[in-house]
Design a protein around this motif. Sequence first.
Motif, PDB file in Angstrom:
ATOM      1  N   ILE A 198      -4.549 -19.106  -3.287  1.00 22.20           N
ATOM      2  CA  ILE A 198      -5.474 -18.022  -3.535  1.00 22.20           C
ATOM      3  C   ILE A 198      -6.111 -17.751  -2.111  1.00 22.20           C
ATOM      4  O   ILE A 198      -6.110 -16.580  -1.568  1.00 22.20           O
ATOM      5  CB  ILE A 198      -6.580 -18.059  -4.472  1.00 22.20           C
ATOM      6  N   LEU A 199      -6.529 -18.672  -1.391  1.00 22.51           N
ATOM      7  CA  LEU A 199      -7.364 -18.562  -0.126  1.00 22.51           C
ATOM      8  C   LEU A 199      -6.181 -18.023   0.920  1.00 22.51           C
ATOM      9  O   LEU A 199      -6.422 -17.079   1.791  1.00 22.51           O
ATOM     10  CB  LEU A 199      -7.747 -19.929   0.447  1.00 22.51           C
ATOM     11  N   VAL A 200      -5.002 -18.645   0.916  1.00 23.05           N
ATOM     12  CA  VAL A 200      -3.880 -18.239   1.877  1.00 23.05           C
ATOM     13  C   VAL A 200      -3.538 -16.704   1.575  1.00 23.05           C
ATOM     14  O   VAL A 200      -3.412 -15.915   2.519  1.00 23.05           O
ATOM     15  CB  VAL A 200      -2.636 -18.853   1.661  1.00 23.05           C
ATOM     16  N   CYS A 201      -3.336 -16.327   0.161  1.00 23.47           N
ATOM     17  CA  CYS A 201      -3.088 -14.953  -0.278  1.00 23.47           C
ATOM     18  C   CYS A 201      -4.131 -14.062   0.311  1.00 23.47           C
ATOM     19  O   CYS A 201      -3.960 -12.972   0.998  1.00 23.47           O
ATOM     20  CB  CYS A 201      -2.944 -14.775  -1.880  1.00 23.47           C
TER      21      CYS A 201
ATOM     22  N   VAL B  48      -4.083 -13.792   4.246  1.00 18.57           N
ATOM     23  CA  VAL B  48      -2.739 -13.208   4.774  1.00 18.57           C
ATOM     24  C   VAL B  48      -3.072 -11.536   4.277  1.00 18.57           C
ATOM     25  O   VAL B  48      -2.707 -10.667   5.296  1.00 18.57           O
ATOM     26  CB  VAL B  48      -1.515 -13.678   4.216  1.00 18.57           C
ATOM     27  N   ASP B  49      -3.478 -11.338   3.089  1.00 18.66           N
ATOM     28  CA  ASP B  49      -3.561  -9.852   2.924  1.00 18.66           C
ATOM     29  C   ASP B  49      -4.614  -8.983   3.800  1.00 18.66           C
ATOM     30  O   ASP B  49      -4.594  -7.890   4.108  1.00 18.66           O
ATOM     31  CB  ASP B  49      -4.198  -9.708   1.359  1.00 18.66           C
ATOM     32  N   ILE B  50      -5.903  -9.763   4.050  1.00 22.83           N
ATOM     33  CA  ILE B  50      -6.882  -8.984   4.692  1.00 22.83           C
ATOM     34  C   ILE B  50      -6.544  -8.951   6.290  1.00 22.83           C
ATOM     35  O   ILE B  50      -6.693  -7.756   6.734  1.00 22.83           O
ATOM     36  CB  ILE B  50      -7.956  -9.867   4.694  1.00 22.83           C
ATOM     37  N   CYS B  51      -5.649  -9.735   6.623  1.00 19.42           N
ATOM     38  CA  CYS B  51      -4.998  -9.452   8.041  1.00 19.42           C
ATOM     39  C   CYS B  51      -4.049  -8.662   8.154  1.00 19.42           C
ATOM     40  O   CYS B  51      -3.759  -7.879   9.090  1.00 19.42           O
ATOM     41  CB  CYS B  51      -4.511 -11.021   8.354  1.00 19.42           C
ATOM     42  N   VAL B  52      -3.235  -8.537   7.044  1.00 20.07           N
ATOM     43  CA  VAL B  52      -1.936  -7.550   7.172  1.00 20.07           C
ATOM     44  C   VAL B  52      -2.551  -6.028   6.621  1.00 20.07           C
ATOM     45  O   VAL B  52      -2.200  -5.165   7.621  1.00 20.07           O
ATOM     46  CB  VAL B  52      -1.012  -7.989   6.149  1.00 20.07           C
ATOM     47  N   SER B  53      -3.336  -6.136   5.462  1.00 19.12           N
ATOM     48  CA  SER B  53      -3.739  -4.688   5.117  1.00 19.12           C
ATOM     49  C   SER B  53      -4.827  -4.232   5.603  1.00 19.12           C
ATOM     50  O   SER B  53      -5.389  -3.312   5.350  1.00 19.12           O
ATOM     51  CB  SER B  53      -3.341  -4.685   3.674  1.00 19.12           C
ATOM     52  N   GLY B  54      -5.669  -5.200   6.154  1.00 24.36           N
ATOM     53  CA  GLY B  54      -7.254  -4.868   6.436  1.00 24.36           C
ATOM     54  C   GLY B  54      -8.410  -4.845   5.232  1.00 24.36           C
ATOM     55  O   GLY B  54      -9.462  -4.534   5.436  1.00 24.36           O
ATOM     56  N   ARG B  55      -7.463  -5.174   3.883  1.00 17.19           N
ATOM     57  CA  ARG B  55      -8.377  -5.199   2.776  1.00 17.19           C
ATOM     58  C   ARG B  55      -7.778  -6.071   1.629  1.00 17.19           C
ATOM     59  O   ARG B  55      -6.512  -6.306   1.940  1.00 17.19           O
ATOM     60  CB  ARG B  55      -8.862  -3.513   2.433  1.00 17.19           C
ATOM     61  N   PHE B  56      -8.446  -6.163   0.704  1.00 17.79           N
ATOM     62  CA  PHE B  56      -7.828  -6.975  -0.341  1.00 17.79           C
ATOM     63  C   PHE B  56      -6.917  -5.748  -1.289  1.00 17.79           C
ATOM     64  O   PHE B  56      -7.557  -5.119  -2.041  1.00 17.79           O
ATOM     65  CB  PHE B  56      -8.663  -7.570  -1.411  1.00 17.79           C
TER      66      PHE B  56
END
Length: 255
Positions: free
Chosen positions: A86-89, A92-100
């Motif tokens: 969960i932490l990795v997802c 990665v999501d916040i780094c790529v998309s800028g949000r959850f």
Amino acid sequence: MKEEINCNIIKDLLPSYIDGILSEESEKCVDNHLKNCNACREVYENMTAEMEIDKVPEVGNVKKFLNKTKTMFFLYGLLGLSFVAILVCLIVDICVSGRFTWSLISTSGIVFGDAVLYTLLTSKKNKVVKTLAVASVGVPVLVSIIQIVLYYLMGKGNMWIFNIGLPIIAIWIATVWIVVLIRHVFNVKLLYCLSIFSFIGIVANYLTMIITGDITSDNIFTIMVFLKTGLGNLAGAVIFAILGSILKVDKKLNR
């Protein structure tokens, strides 16, 4: 009188003597007394016999304890891995998309899977019923989260949760629980339950396809629709019923 006092003292020392925690001098004193005193020796033998009886259930429960320990270690390991995933997802999501966004779907799926598995492994009675209850609550929640993330956060697809998603889920959850109820009320065997589920599944399939628009009032009673929607379930119902009857006959013949 002296002998009575000595016996009382020895009896007080016996528990420590049996546990082996007396000093060397006290242990020798008890040894010498037990050799010459039948009453104290009888008390000593009764105490050791009771201790052996008390130890038997503990030995018998070793396997149960080990199985429980293995289950708990497995669950702790699973929860640890789930937390990391969960932490990795989320990172990665916040780094790529800028949000959850998609990470919320992954997180929900992991939590749902853990809840189902935890219920199945830790429930002592009615495991299947409790697991189905958790799944019955979790599936609509999970599907709703998927809809919210896709439509509101990611801007993909359309709003299908209320007119398609939840109605179909409700139909199949009702189908499963009807079979569970029949099994528990009438004590129906598993193969017969599978036969009943397959048969009721014909209706569920029809309702599902009506909701999705694959069946309309014009073709609902056609042979092609039945071949596509109900034939497989009907065949399954017959096969499970035959298997149930055969196994039942075999059991009677083997008695």
